[in-house]
Design a protein around this motif. Sequence first.
Motif, PDB file in Angstrom:
ATOM      1  N   LEU A 199       0.835  -1.201   0.000  1.00  5.36           N
ATOM      2  CA  LEU A 199       0.000   0.000   0.000  1.00  5.36           C
ATOM      3  C   LEU A 199       0.872   1.254   0.000  1.00  5.36           C
ATOM      4  N   GLY A 200       1.956   1.205   0.763  1.00  7.43           N
ATOM      5  CA  GLY A 200       2.856   2.357   0.831  1.00  7.43           C
ATOM      6  C   GLY A 200       3.431   2.722  -0.516  1.00  7.43           C
ATOM      7  N   ALA A 201       3.709   1.705  -1.356  1.00  9.89           N
ATOM      8  CA  ALA A 201       4.257   1.976  -2.680  1.00  9.89           C
ATOM      9  C   ALA A 201       3.262   2.747  -3.549  1.00  9.89           C
ATOM     10  N   LEU A 202       1.973   2.593  -3.257  1.00 10.34           N
ATOM     11  CA  LEU A 202       0.948   3.328  -4.008  1.00 10.34           C
ATOM     12  C   LEU A 202       0.703   4.723  -3.445  1.00 10.34           C
ATOM     13  N   LEU A 203       1.198   4.975  -2.252  1.00 12.72           N
ATOM     14  CA  LEU A 203       0.889   6.228  -1.561  1.00 12.72           C
ATOM     15  C   LEU A 203       2.062   7.190  -1.471  1.00 12.72           C
ATOM     16  N   VAL A 204       3.283   6.670  -1.467  1.00 18.28           N
ATOM     17  CA  VAL A 204       4.459   7.509  -1.201  1.00 18.28           C
ATOM     18  C   VAL A 204       5.595   7.135  -2.142  1.00 18.28           C
ATOM     19  N   GLU A 205       6.286   8.144  -2.654  1.00 19.90           N
ATOM     20  CA  GLU A 205       7.544   7.943  -3.382  1.00 19.90           C
ATOM     21  C   GLU A 205       8.662   8.613  -2.597  1.00 19.90           C
ATOM     22  N   VAL A 206       9.797   7.921  -2.490  1.00 17.70           N
ATOM     23  CA  VAL A 206      10.934   8.464  -1.748  1.00 17.70           C
ATOM     24  C   VAL A 206      12.119   8.593  -2.693  1.00 17.70           C
ATOM     25  N   HIS A 207      12.709   9.773  -2.713  1.00 20.41           N
ATOM     26  CA  HIS A 207      13.909  10.029  -3.513  1.00 20.41           C
ATOM     27  C   HIS A 207      14.921  10.704  -2.594  1.00 20.41           C
ATOM     28  N   GLY A 208      16.043  10.037  -2.393  1.00 21.41           N
ATOM     29  CA  GLY A 208      16.974  10.648  -1.447  1.00 21.41           C
ATOM     30  C   GLY A 208      18.370  10.099  -1.531  1.00 21.41           C
ATOM     31  N   GLN A 209      19.151  10.416  -0.480  1.00 27.16           N
ATOM     32  CA  GLN A 209      20.542  10.028  -0.434  1.00 27.16           C
ATOM     33  C   GLN A 209      20.723   8.515  -0.421  1.00 27.16           C
ATOM     34  N   HIS A 210      19.790   7.823   0.204  1.00 23.16           N
ATOM     35  CA  HIS A 210      19.992   6.401   0.434  1.00 23.16           C
ATOM     36  C   HIS A 210      19.084   5.516  -0.396  1.00 23.16           C
ATOM     37  N   GLU A 211      18.017   6.073  -0.951  1.00 19.21           N
ATOM     38  CA  GLU A 211      17.122   5.236  -1.747  1.00 19.21           C
ATOM     39  C   GLU A 211      16.266   6.106  -2.659  1.00 19.21           C
ATOM     40  N   THR A 212      15.916   5.498  -3.777  1.00 21.67           N
ATOM     41  CA  THR A 212      14.921   6.085  -4.655  1.00 21.67           C
ATOM     42  C   THR A 212      13.920   4.993  -4.953  1.00 21.67           C
ATOM     43  N   VAL A 213      12.734   5.135  -4.430  1.00 25.90           N
ATOM     44  CA  VAL A 213      11.699   4.120  -4.583  1.00 25.90           C
ATOM     45  C   VAL A 213      10.869   4.445  -5.807  1.00 25.90           C
ATOM     46  N   GLY A 214      10.696   3.502  -6.691  1.00 26.83           N
ATOM     47  CA  GLY A 214       9.821   3.676  -7.840  1.00 26.83           C
ATOM     48  C   GLY A 214      10.589   3.815  -9.137  1.00 26.83           C
ATOM     49  N   LEU A 215      11.373   4.852  -9.299  1.00 26.65           N
ATOM     50  CA  LEU A 215      12.025   5.107 -10.575  1.00 26.65           C
ATOM     51  C   LEU A 215      13.083   4.069 -10.925  1.00 26.65           C
ATOM     52  N   LEU A 216      13.706   3.441  -9.924  1.00 32.60           N
ATOM     53  CA  LEU A 216      14.705   2.421 -10.229  1.00 32.60           C
ATOM     54  C   LEU A 216      14.064   1.140 -10.741  1.00 32.60           C
ATOM     55  N   ASP A 217      12.788   0.991 -10.535  1.00 31.83           N
ATOM     56  CA  ASP A 217      12.062  -0.184 -11.024  1.00 31.83           C
ATOM     57  C   ASP A 217      11.576   0.118 -12.439  1.00 31.83           C
ATOM     58  N   ALA A 218      12.187  -0.546 -13.426  1.00 29.52           N
ATOM     59  CA  ALA A 218      11.846  -0.264 -14.825  1.00 29.52           C
ATOM     60  C   ALA A 218      10.394  -0.570 -15.147  1.00 29.52           C
ATOM     61  N   ARG A 219       9.726  -1.360 -14.302  1.00 23.68           N
ATOM     62  CA  ARG A 219       8.320  -1.661 -14.561  1.00 23.68           C
ATOM     63  C   ARG A 219       7.438  -0.429 -14.426  1.00 23.68           C
ATOM     64  N   THR A 220       7.925   0.609 -13.745  1.00 25.88           N
ATOM     65  CA  THR A 220       7.129   1.826 -13.598  1.00 25.88           C
ATOM     66  C   THR A 220       7.303   2.773 -14.789  1.00 25.88           C
ATOM     67  N   HIS A 221       8.294   2.501 -15.632  1.00 28.22           N
ATOM     68  CA  HIS A 221       8.630   3.470 -16.670  1.00 28.22           C
ATOM     69  C   HIS A 221       7.586   3.515 -17.783  1.00 28.22           C
ATOM     70  N   ARG A 222       7.085   2.357 -18.192  1.00 29.50           N
ATOM     71  CA  ARG A 222       6.116   2.351 -19.283  1.00 29.50           C
ATOM     72  C   ARG A 222       4.833   3.106 -18.924  1.00 29.50           C
ATOM     73  N   PRO A 223       4.243   2.865 -17.744  1.00 30.63           N
ATOM     74  CA  PRO A 223       3.053   3.664 -17.408  1.00 30.63           C
ATOM     75  C   PRO A 223       3.337   5.164 -17.363  1.00 30.63           C
ATOM     76  N   LEU A 224       4.521   5.544 -16.862  1.00 36.09           N
ATOM     77  CA  LEU A 224       4.862   6.966 -16.816  1.00 36.09           C
ATOM     78  C   LEU A 224       4.967   7.554 -18.225  1.00 36.09           C
ATOM     79  N   LEU A 225       5.625   6.807 -19.114  1.00 36.30           N
ATOM     80  CA  LEU A 225       5.757   7.284 -20.487  1.00 36.30           C
ATOM     81  C   LEU A 225       4.390   7.364 -21.170  1.00 36.30           C
ATOM     82  N   ASP A 226       3.549   6.372 -20.937  1.00 37.81           N
ATOM     83  CA  ASP A 226       2.221   6.375 -21.565  1.00 37.81           C
ATOM     84  C   ASP A 226       1.400   7.572 -21.107  1.00 37.81           C
TER      85      ASP A 226
END
Length: 571
Positions: A122-149
């Motif tokens: 559920l957290g993955a659907l509610l929050v994105e984290v981009h920072g010094q220690h982690e970037t949640v979402g963008l590193l997962d290539a499975r999210t790229h196609r929906p973003l591009l679409d």
Amino acid sequence: MLIGLGVRDVVLIESLDLAFGPGLTALTGETGAGKSIILDALGLALGARADAGLVRRGAAQAVVTAIFALPADHAVFAALDEKGLEYHRDEDLILRRTLSADGRSRAFVNDQATSVAVLRELGALLVEVHGQHETVGLLDARTHRPLLDAFGAVAPELAAAAETWSAWRAARERAATLRADQDRAAAETEELTLRLTELDRLDPKPGEETALAEQRALLGAAEKALGEIAAARDHMGGEAVTSRLAQAFRALERARERTIQAGASPDHGAGKLIADAAEAVDRALIEATEAVGAIDAAAAAFDFEPDELEKAEERLFALRGMARKLGVAVEDLSATRAGFAARLLAIESVGESLAAAEREEAAGRAAYHAAAAALTAARRAAGDRLAEAVQAELPPLKLDKARFRVAVEPLAEDRCGPAGADRVEFEIATVPGAPFAGLGAIASGGELARFALALKASLASRGAGRAVGEQPLMIFDEVDQGVGGAVADAVGLRLRRLAAEAQVLVVTHSPQVAARGDAHWRVSKAGEGEALRTGIAVLSAGAREEEIARMLSGAEITDAARAAARALMGA
């Protein structure tokens, strides 16, 4: 949107309740004040890995509660349905996590016990984290196609691909079913032909079993009855009895004639008695003759072929044997015969049906690939536009040497689907001459966070994000690490622009970034030793000026720093 965060006994936080609003919220404070504790606490509520060290010393357990207000069509509700968790779309969503001092953890959604894995999903659907220690979402290539679409607004092409995919899949499944039928047809045809030949030879009739059973019973009884009739005739003596009676009658007639000739009266005495006796014998002769005739008539009523009973029994046994062999009732043999004939006819038509299905399959495949090709072209055009937009964002963020592209590569046919025939991945080359690679190739956490900001800003500029209410909370943790001046100002400007369409929380040491916030919180520590605690103050306009001036000048806040702070806040 995140609207509330309650923290109890997490590291240096004893009790803290925060209310979040839309837009950009800046979190500042001196190094070591505990800004990361806030993010760690939020991470707990969102299913992050827990460590018993997060529990405040002396406390039995840490508790974190995150409250979200979501639109009725938010994607998280589908996930709740899938997990069987109750909710009301018009009420807040509450995620809660407890962590005991011994390391045991419990998770709750709207006060319903669940697993930490569910919180994480559920957290993955509610929050994105981009920072010094982690970037949640963008590193997962499975999210790229929906973003591009979303960026390319390819919904019509995507719908056409999905529709033709469904039609092709249905045709493919029908053809596969018919091919399997055809493969089984040879063996099945041989078996059906054999059984049908047997049934044709037997030629069962509806109701035949009942008729045969009745005939067998009747014939069995007839044999015994005929024997008894024959015995009755034997006892009657047949023609002998009538012959003797006839002789007795003639003898009596002669005796009567002699007595009359001798002068006796025919109506009195011996003449009369002899006449009576002759009359009685005559009646007996008539009755005996009729009895023999009746016995012969009764015997004639049982006239049948000698082997008729045997034939009836053989037919009945043959019918019942075939019924057992086929596993049906005798009464159903005729219908089974018709079913076998119909199945043979259907098998004969499989080839024709298969040919039609294969033509339909080929047409469906061609239609899908045409739609997928149109979708691919739209994605590549959108990828070029996105790459151009991101590339323009990079130099102001001190990423001028990096190059960005959107790779749209074809998938093998067996991996294609309703979303098309493309693998989409965002790729970057960090230095001139370096090959393009996935976003994980960015080694620096600060650079990765700034790149995420550039990408998000580009996507938002084209309306590629979800509706404002659906946008997740985006957290940028020290995205300005190692930069200052114009670069920090560029970071703040893009965060502010991104916050126009999303809820953004930034942890920053940069006054240029903090000055762009719609809200400003200061994290500080108070007390000493065991009594040391972290707290957060929501700053008013005047307090914000002082905090930004401190960030500009250090420990001694000067009038020049205050003036510079006012200038930043007014920019």
